[in-house]
Design an enzyme around this catalytic site. Structure first.
Site, PDB file in Angstrom:
ATOM      1  N   GLU A 106     -18.204  90.169   4.040  1.00 38.36           N
ATOM      2  CA  GLU A 106     -16.855  90.419   3.499  1.00 38.36           C
ATOM      3  C   GLU A 106     -16.618  91.864   3.076  1.00 38.36           C
ATOM      4  OE1 GLU A 106     -16.260  87.546   0.388  1.00 38.36           O
ATOM      5  OE2 GLU A 106     -16.233  85.848   1.779  1.00 38.36           O
TER       6      GLU A 106
ATOM      7  N   GLU B 176     -19.166  79.364   8.414  1.00 36.50           N
ATOM      8  CA  GLU B 176     -18.907  78.634   7.160  1.00 36.50           C
ATOM      9  C   GLU B 176     -17.776  77.627   7.338  1.00 36.50           C
ATOM     10  OE1 GLU B 176     -18.571  81.239   3.740  1.00 36.50           O
ATOM     11  OE2 GLU B 176     -20.068  82.620   4.544  1.00 36.50           O
TER      12      GLU B 176
HETATM   13  C1  XIL Z   1     -19.906  79.757  -2.228  1.00 35.44           C
HETATM   14  C2  XIL Z   1     -20.833  78.592  -2.548  1.00 35.44           C
HETATM   15  O1  XIL Z   1     -20.556  77.563  -1.630  1.00 35.44           O
HETATM   16  C3  XIL Z   1     -20.646  78.130  -3.967  1.00 35.44           C
HETATM   17  O2  XIL Z   1     -21.617  77.151  -4.302  1.00 35.44           O
HETATM   18  C4  XIL Z   1     -20.762  79.314  -4.924  1.00 35.44           C
HETATM   19  O3  XIL Z   1     -20.464  78.891  -6.237  1.00 35.44           O
HETATM   20  C5  XIL Z   1     -19.814  80.420  -4.520  1.00 35.44           C
HETATM   21  O4  XIL Z   1     -20.047  80.786  -3.174  1.00 35.44           O
HETATM   22  N1  XIL Z   1     -17.825  82.754   1.368  1.00 35.44           N
HETATM   23  C6  XIL Z   1     -19.191  82.961   1.362  1.00 35.44           C
HETATM   24  C7  XIL Z   1     -20.084  82.002   0.655  1.00 35.44           C
HETATM   25  O5  XIL Z   1     -19.668  83.877   2.053  1.00 35.44           O
HETATM   26  O6  XIL Z   1     -21.230  82.616   0.132  1.00 35.44           O
HETATM   27  C8  XIL Z   1     -19.356  81.272  -0.444  1.00 35.44           C
HETATM   28  O7  XIL Z   1     -20.230  80.263  -0.966  1.00 35.44           O
HETATM   29  C9  XIL Z   1     -18.063  80.673   0.084  1.00 35.44           C
HETATM   30  C10 XIL Z   1     -17.149  81.756   0.581  1.00 35.44           C
END
Ligand code: XIL
Length: 394
Positions: free
Chosen positions: A187, A303
């Site tokens: 990001e 994701e």
């Molecule tokens: C999220 C996790 O799923 C949660 O458990 C944590 O509290 C916050 O982060 N983008 C990403 C991930 O790259 O690392 C994030 O994961 C979700 C959004």
């Protein structure tokens, strides 16, 4: 509605015809129009004619997602947490059955791995790596450099560069030889921060300038020359101004990294899809994937889940719309041979970050993943199986 180009702008007529020929998918294709209709007339609308699309099989009666994907040379897996696998043996068994790659949801983030300078903690990450290895699954690292889930000291002070390189060398070195791929930088782009290069205004950028990205990849490559090194980005999927600007910025960044021979091997498209968003164009997304492939890079979907926050409360309607979002997205990206890996952010609605981060205003449980909270298949899972089976050869 289906005849109105504004109603379902994300579907070409040929993709609609193709889906109509495919039974269950035909129903989902019609839902494309309903998705658009719902977002136009608002949430909570009822569709009396719409039946839940769930076929009545248990998960063990179906081909595992990883097997359906593998037949087309696609790697399928999911993110999960050590504490979940440890405490829920049914979920752990399901995970092993369905996933060919495991991603730690939080356990390899900086705040966990190096909470104090030079103090490293790989306990939870190692447990997940062992679980993956014990179940013939690959292990994927997430994430080395990010602006979130980092300790307050990270990125600050005169030794910020050494912090970055030490963290990456130690972490990547620890898992060298056991890792499929690493999200090296996560990001780094955010057009709304207002910079000409559209990079996100983070502690790393302020301390080290844009070349922190190059340094991160070069350091990771030195520590593990065999890992696939990924640039991972959010918000790339739609025809919104922000998404379009992000895609342009990603291409610019990746183009520069390739020109300067920075070792980057793949783009990660996060794909936290928005179930109520109809500004999706398969052709535009595919065009973007091809542009990334033309730079010599693979594309991973890293994701995937579907935010159902603004979808109707009715579970049958909601699940159908979530399935449709999976379907239209996966059908598009899996037409591109550069897309080699599909990862969902969680596997069952029993455990999803969206319950905390995107709760519904009606307080009903969110349903963003392919399996429900009883670990049974939802329409989304059938849509994924169909998309995997229809994927272009690679
Ligand atoms: C999220 C996790 O799923 C949660 O458990 C944590 O509290 C916050 O982060 N983008 C990403 C991930 O790259 O690392 C994030 O994961 C979700 C959004």
């Amino acid at each position: 509605m289906p005849g109105d180009p504004k109603a379902a702008p994300y579907e070409t007529s040929s993709s609609r015809e193709r889906m109509t020929r495919r039974g269950f998918l035909g129903q989902l294709a019609e839902l494309g129009a309903l998705t658009a209709a719902t977002s136009m007339i608002g949430c909570g609308s009822q569709f009396p004619g719409l039946q839940p699309l769930l076929r009545k099989s248990t998960i063990t009666e179906l081909e595992p997602l990883k097997a359906a994907a593998a037949r087309q040379n696609v790697l399928f897996g999911a993110a999960t947490q050590q504490q979940i696998l440890q405490s829920d043996s049914n979920f752990a068994a399901l995970f092993a059955q369905q996933c060919a790659v495991l991603v730690p949801e939080n356990e390899l983030k900086w705040e966990t791995v190096e909470p104090e300078p030079g103090i490293f903690n790989f306990e939870a990450g190692d447990a997940l790596a062992d679980f993956a290895a014990g179940n013939q699954a690959k292990f994927r690292g997430h994430c080395l450099v990010w602006h979130q889930q980092i300790p307050s000291w990270a990125g600050n002070g005169a030794d910020a560069q050494k912090q970055l390189t030490d963290h990456i060398s130690q972490t990547v070195g620890h898992y060298a030889g056991r890792v499929h791929s690493w999200d090296v930088v996560n990001e780094a782009i955010n057009p709304s921060d207002g910079r000409a290069d559209r990079l996100r205004d983070t502690v790393w950028l302020r301390s080290l300038g844009p070349s922190y990205i190059d340094l991160a990849f070069r350091t990771a490559a030195e520590a593990d020359p065999d890992a696939i090194l990924v640039y991972n980005e959010t918000g790339l999927e739609y025809e919104t101004g922000d998404s379009q600007a992000r895609r342009a910025a990603v291409l610019e960044l990746l183009g520069r990294l390739r020109t300067e021979e920075v070792p980057v091997h793949a783009l990660g498209i996060q794909a936290h899809l928005v179930g109520s968003e109809n500004r999706f164009r398969a052709d535009k997304l595919q065009e973007f994937v091809r542009a990334v492939a033309d730079l010599g890079l693979q594309v991973f979907i890293t994701e995937l889940d579907v935010i159902d926050k603004h979808l109707p409360g009715d579970i049958g309607v909601r699940d159908s719309m979530v399935a449709n979002a999976y379907q239209r997205f996966l059908d598009a990206v899996l037409r591109e041979p550069a897309v080699t890996t599909i990862i969902t952010w969680g596997l069952s609605d029993r455990y999803t970050w969206l319950a905390t981060f995107m709760p519904r205003s009606d307080h009903e449980p969110v349903r963003p993943l392919p399996l429900d909270s009883d670990l049974q298949p939802k329409s989304a899972l059938y849509a994924m199986l169909e998309s995997f089976r229809a994927a272009a050869p690679r």
